[in-house]
Design an enzyme around this catalytic site. Structure first.
Site, PDB file in Angstrom:
ATOM      1  N   GLN A 176      10.313 -25.026  47.236  1.00 33.74           N
ATOM      2  CA  GLN A 176      10.656 -25.778  46.035  1.00 33.74           C
ATOM      3  C   GLN A 176      11.247 -24.819  45.009  1.00 33.74           C
ATOM      4  O   GLN A 176      11.116 -23.608  45.136  1.00 33.74           O
ATOM      5  CB  GLN A 176       9.414 -26.452  45.458  1.00 33.74           C
TER       6      GLN A 176
ATOM      7  N   ASP B 116      13.732  -3.980  59.134  1.00 29.57           N
ATOM      8  CA  ASP B 116      12.520  -3.182  58.982  1.00 29.57           C
ATOM      9  C   ASP B 116      11.457  -3.703  59.942  1.00 29.57           C
ATOM     10  O   ASP B 116      10.424  -3.075  60.111  1.00 29.57           O
ATOM     11  CB  ASP B 116      12.023  -3.268  57.537  1.00 29.57           C
TER      12      ASP B 116
ATOM     13  N   HIS C 115       9.333   0.135  60.235  1.00 25.92           N
ATOM     14  CA  HIS C 115       8.356  -0.677  59.497  1.00 25.92           C
ATOM     15  C   HIS C 115       7.167   0.165  59.035  1.00 25.92           C
ATOM     16  O   HIS C 115       6.015  -0.121  59.323  1.00 25.92           O
ATOM     17  CB  HIS C 115       7.890  -1.850  60.351  1.00 25.92           C
TER      18      HIS C 115
END
Length: 156
Positions: A15, A96, A120
């Site tokens: 939203q 990543d 990562h």
């Protein structure tokens, strides 16, 4: 982002978000992918986002666009991304995260010159790990306090 010359920031979420007013413009996912020069994926994994970035969305992107994923590997279909990079559908990608992590030896993304894959490890510093540990301990204490106060029916 403004100091880097970014003129317009677009975002998509479940939203429109109030705190993004005057900072970013809420747009449809289709508009986000077809209008953006750089797309940074920063979302959680759920039934809506798993496999969300696939050939259909990648083909909506500009040929000069860059896709960056720092969230979770399962959000991007890596085979579709490899095809898009090889065919010139998009200019480049920075990952990543991958799925699986690490990618298997010989995966097409590993040989794409326009794809950078990082291990990562953004939280792999002493300072960050200490802060994470402290926050975890504080969260455990807060939960224990809340549960014990409820069980004992009084407050501190």
């Amino acid at each position: 982002m403004r100091p880097f010359g970014v003129e317009r920031i677009l975002y998509n979420d479940l939203q429109e978000l109030e705190y993004a007013e005057n900072i970013a413009n809420y747009v449809s996912l289709d508009t986000l992918f077809s209008s953006s020069d750089i797309i940074c994926i920063c979302c959680g994994v759920n039934s809506l986002t798993t496999g969300m970035v696939n050939s259909k969305l990648l083909q909506r992107m500009k040929q000069t666009s860059i896709l960056i994923n720092t969230s979770r590997g399962v959000i991007v279909n890596h085979d579709d991304l490899a095809d898009a990079l090889r065919d010139g559908t998009i200019a480049a990608a920075g990952l990543d995260v991958t799925d699986p992590e690490p990618l298997p030896q010989g995966h097409p993304l590993l040989s794409q010159p326009n794809c950078i894959i990082l291990p990562h490890m953004g939280t792999n510093t002493t300072e960050t790990r200490i802060a994470m540990s402290v926050n975890t301990a504080k969260s455990i204490i807060a939960v224990l306090k809340a549960n014990w106060l409820t069980v004992l029916n009084f407050s501190i």
